[in-house]
Design an enzyme around this catalytic site. Structure first.
Site, PDB file in Angstrom:
ATOM      1  N   ARG A  39       0.827  -1.221   0.000  1.00  0.00           N
ATOM      2  CA  ARG A  39       0.000   0.000   0.000  1.00  0.00           C
ATOM      3  C   ARG A  39       0.858   1.267   0.000  1.00  0.00           C
ATOM      4  O   ARG A  39       0.475   2.286   0.599  1.00  0.00           O
ATOM      5  CB  ARG A  39      -0.955  -0.014   1.198  1.00  0.00           C
ATOM      6  CG  ARG A  39      -2.386   0.317   0.816  1.00  0.00           C
ATOM      7  CD  ARG A  39      -3.310   0.376   2.030  1.00  0.00           C
ATOM      8  NE  ARG A  39      -3.718  -0.916   2.520  1.00  0.00           N
ATOM      9  CZ  ARG A  39      -4.072  -1.193   3.788  1.00  0.00           C
ATOM     10  NH1 ARG A  39      -4.061  -0.241   4.700  1.00  0.00           N
ATOM     11  NH2 ARG A  39      -4.447  -2.392   4.130  1.00  0.00           N
TER      12      ARG A  39
ATOM     13  N   ARG B 133      -3.022   6.499   1.421  1.00  0.00           N
ATOM     14  CA  ARG B 133      -3.516   7.692   2.092  1.00  0.00           C
ATOM     15  C   ARG B 133      -2.527   8.387   3.024  1.00  0.00           C
ATOM     16  O   ARG B 133      -2.770   9.522   3.432  1.00  0.00           O
ATOM     17  CB  ARG B 133      -4.771   7.341   2.900  1.00  0.00           C
ATOM     18  CG  ARG B 133      -5.973   7.073   2.030  1.00  0.00           C
ATOM     19  CD  ARG B 133      -7.198   6.762   2.869  1.00  0.00           C
ATOM     20  NE  ARG B 133      -7.083   5.457   3.495  1.00  0.00           N
ATOM     21  CZ  ARG B 133      -8.017   4.909   4.279  1.00  0.00           C
ATOM     22  NH1 ARG B 133      -9.117   5.588   4.562  1.00  0.00           N
ATOM     23  NH2 ARG B 133      -7.856   3.710   4.806  1.00  0.00           N
TER      24      ARG B 133
ATOM     25  N   ARG C 185      -6.578  11.712  -5.114  1.00  0.00           N
ATOM     26  CA  ARG C 185      -7.833  11.034  -4.758  1.00  0.00           C
ATOM     27  C   ARG C 185      -8.989  12.043  -4.717  1.00  0.00           C
ATOM     28  O   ARG C 185     -10.089  11.760  -5.212  1.00  0.00           O
ATOM     29  CB  ARG C 185      -7.629  10.366  -3.400  1.00  0.00           C
ATOM     30  CG  ARG C 185      -8.853   9.876  -2.676  1.00  0.00           C
ATOM     31  CD  ARG C 185      -9.263   8.498  -3.130  1.00  0.00           C
ATOM     32  NE  ARG C 185     -10.193   7.926  -2.163  1.00  0.00           N
ATOM     33  CZ  ARG C 185     -11.438   8.320  -2.004  1.00  0.00           C
ATOM     34  NH1 ARG C 185     -11.939   9.290  -2.739  1.00  0.00           N
ATOM     35  NH2 ARG C 185     -12.222   7.747  -1.100  1.00  0.00           N
TER      36      ARG C 185
ATOM     37  N   ASP D 209      -7.543  -2.139  -6.840  1.00  0.00           N
ATOM     38  CA  ASP D 209      -8.212  -2.748  -5.689  1.00  0.00           C
ATOM     39  C   ASP D 209      -8.281  -4.252  -5.909  1.00  0.00           C
ATOM     40  O   ASP D 209      -8.328  -4.707  -7.047  1.00  0.00           O
ATOM     41  CB  ASP D 209      -9.624  -2.178  -5.526  1.00  0.00           C
ATOM     42  CG  ASP D 209     -10.222  -2.592  -4.200  1.00  0.00           C
ATOM     43  OD1 ASP D 209      -9.812  -2.023  -3.175  1.00  0.00           O
ATOM     44  OD2 ASP D 209     -11.063  -3.518  -4.183  1.00  0.00           O
TER      45      ASP D 209
ATOM     46  N   TYR E 262     -15.500 -11.840   0.171  1.00  0.00           N
ATOM     47  CA  TYR E 262     -16.238 -10.596  -0.060  1.00  0.00           C
ATOM     48  C   TYR E 262     -17.476 -10.839  -0.921  1.00  0.00           C
ATOM     49  O   TYR E 262     -18.531 -10.247  -0.708  1.00  0.00           O
ATOM     50  CB  TYR E 262     -15.345  -9.557  -0.734  1.00  0.00           C
ATOM     51  CG  TYR E 262     -14.298  -8.947   0.165  1.00  0.00           C
ATOM     52  CD1 TYR E 262     -14.648  -7.951   1.082  1.00  0.00           C
ATOM     53  CD2 TYR E 262     -12.978  -9.329   0.100  1.00  0.00           C
ATOM     54  CE1 TYR E 262     -13.694  -7.370   1.907  1.00  0.00           C
ATOM     55  CE2 TYR E 262     -12.011  -8.754   0.913  1.00  0.00           C
ATOM     56  CZ  TYR E 262     -12.373  -7.784   1.813  1.00  0.00           C
ATOM     57  OH  TYR E 262     -11.430  -7.206   2.626  1.00  0.00           O
TER      58      TYR E 262
END
Lengths: 354, 354
Positions: free
Chosen positions: B27, B31, B40, B77, B154
């Site tokens: 990652r 963020r 973003r 993703d 998921y």
């Protein structure tokens, strides 16, 4: 005290011969039972239920009325100690436990004392005494506590955590301060569990819910070390019998050897470790408690029985196994599925004890 | 294509000699970087960012502008495949990913097809091509996918889960149906990763985020088996070089031997396993990628360097180690601490490669 009529739980924890494998369920007094939800509604908040000895006794006994369980476990919360230290435990709906005054600074740590079990935690001791009386010797009563690392996690984070950034920050940059916090907490756990034993607990279990988020090195230094301190500080005999001590680190399957080295009597094992492998590694030294995936209780009765059979076969012949789930029973499980599980253990296990 | 100027990441994955231990961060385009947050914000939603090749390329390259990283990883993703299958991926603020149409019945499973990467997932392939072009051969580009078990988790739960009751219910009571779902998903992953390789990915990684919630038996049957299928279905050579395959099961430290048996080139290791132990167990067969606790990046620069030194010493001399965190970098980490980490790996590792 009434004579103990069913002692197979205690015998299995000491690896003494038993007729069938004993079974209980973590969180067996819990929300999956409608009678628990009714008592909880009468009590008010969750903490109102924990702090009321009569109601805590009532919910402790509820699963025993339904299922042929081989042990009762005190109904309480793992966070009673930090609450008694003055941190102000409360539960916000859907968010889990929180503390009004989390522990963040050296001054916060210095201010912590060891709570006196018969004053600040009297409600727990009264519950233990009442449950023992009401059990009339049917099965043994288990006392419990959170591990120092797990308690410290909540105390420092102030709530449940996903990242553990605050306590790990303290661990990495102020290890001496965290050790001081853990030491006070371990002393508190020893005092608390010894008071539970004096009040009537016949076995004790230390729940290390969050030890599994550590590296192997940090686990030994910041979690296991303090559980070992507890094992050595406990009153190991009461009422003329040995009081077995069970350690359980969720996600700690890789560290069973080190856990067995603490001198405890038994280890809890979650479902991510094969029970037969665990026995091969440490079964000569400690008993094992576990380890069915709690999600199996969502499956069909046939599937539940098949899983019980697999786990019994994995452990194999002889004593030293207490059947349990690998974690607390989930709230949406059908109680009839819990019955299938408990009965299957008794029905399928005698062949392993002949 | 430009010639690859820094290939130590690829060499270490194949256990070929290197000058220093290569490093990247899971990652790393995320963020914690203010420039990521700015892009973003310009993009709109998270999925708007994923589906825009120019912006996906931009954020992929951002961490390389700041730090001397040895690999780039495609910004995307893990749930692009189920989205391309028509399940309707969306993100609700603070709740993680969700699907509009989760997979629950035999009809739902039967309706799933293998998405064509160059139509439904064209935005990913365009991003790979663009990133390769913009990298100008500075470092290799890593492609990736979720593992079939993780994607299925998921797809069946419909969102993030704490208990996995729905997918485990299917696993326990309808194993054949779950196998069908996993097989379609594995075929989709193979097609998807081979398309990424054809588009320019120089190594691929399979993220098995949720394999660690299974028993050892269920892990082998429902997660590892399909990762093995993927390893065997991949194009292992491209542009005249071997394309290394890395498998990573979070919480799978106990199963490294079985994972190495799949024929992959390297294993991701999280921080709950000691890297030296992992090497002793499987280092003769695969390279290892990991394994610093991401929380160490909250600590002081001195502490970060000390932890890097400990992990380098734990792995020891010789190639076969790609330094990384044991999980994705947290969003509240100071980017300057990430720099300390990356630079420490390069500065402290040459002694292990002399």
């Amino acid at each position: 005290m009434s004579e103990l009529k069913n002692d197979r739980f205690l015998r299995a924890l000491l690896r003494e011969p038993v007729d069938v494998t004993p079974v209980w369920m973590m969180r067996q007094a819990g929300r999956y039972l409608p009678e628990y939800r009714a008592t909880r509604a009468r009590a008010g908040s969750f903490m109102d239920l924990c702090t009321n000895p009569e109601l805590a006794c009532e919910v402790t006994l509820q699963p025993l009325e339904r299922f042929p369980l081989d042990a009762a476990i005190l109904f309480s919360d793992i966070l009673t100690i930090p609450d008694a230290m003055g941190l102000g435990l409360y539960f916000s709906e859907g968010e889990g436990p929180r503390f009004e005054r989390p522990v963040r600074t050296a001054a916060d740590v210095a201010a912590l004392g060891v709570p006196d079990p018969e004053t600040n935690l009297r409600y727990v001791m009264d519950a233990v005494r009442l449950i023992r009386r009401e059990l009339h010797g049917r099965v043994p009563l288990i006392g419990f506590s959170g591990s120092p690392w797990t308690l410290a996690t909540y105390m420092v984070e102030g709530s449940s955590s996903k990242e553990y950034s605050k306590i790990k920050g303290m661990m990495f940059d102020q290890p001496a301060l965290l050790h001081k916090l853990l030491d006070t907490t371990a002393q508190s756990v020893i005092t608390y569990l010894n008071a539970q034993i004096a009040a009537g607990a016949q076995a004790v279990m230390v729940f290390d819910t969050w030890g599994g988020v550590l590296t192997p090195r940090d686990y030994r230094e910041f979690s296991l070390r303090y559980m070992e301190q507890i094992v050595h500080g406990l009153q190991r005999e009461s009422e003329g019998r040995r009081v077995p001590v069970v350690l359980f680190t969720k996600g700690g399957g890789a560290w069973l050897e080190a856990m067995a080295d603490t001198g405890c009597d038994a280890l809890g094992v979650d479902w991510t470790t094969d029970l037969g492998d665990a026995r091969a590694r440490v079964g000569g030294r400690v008993a094992l408690q576990g380890n069915m995936d709690p999600c199996v209780l969502y499956a069909s009765p046939e599937r539940i029985r098949a899983e019980v059979a697999t786990i019994l076969a994995s452990y194999g012949r002889g004593s030293g196994h207490v059947f349990n789930l690998g974690h607390g029973i989930h709230q949406h499980v059908d109680p009839e599925h819990a019955r299938v599980f408990v009965e299957a253990v008794h029905e399928l296990s005698p062949q392993y004890h002949r």
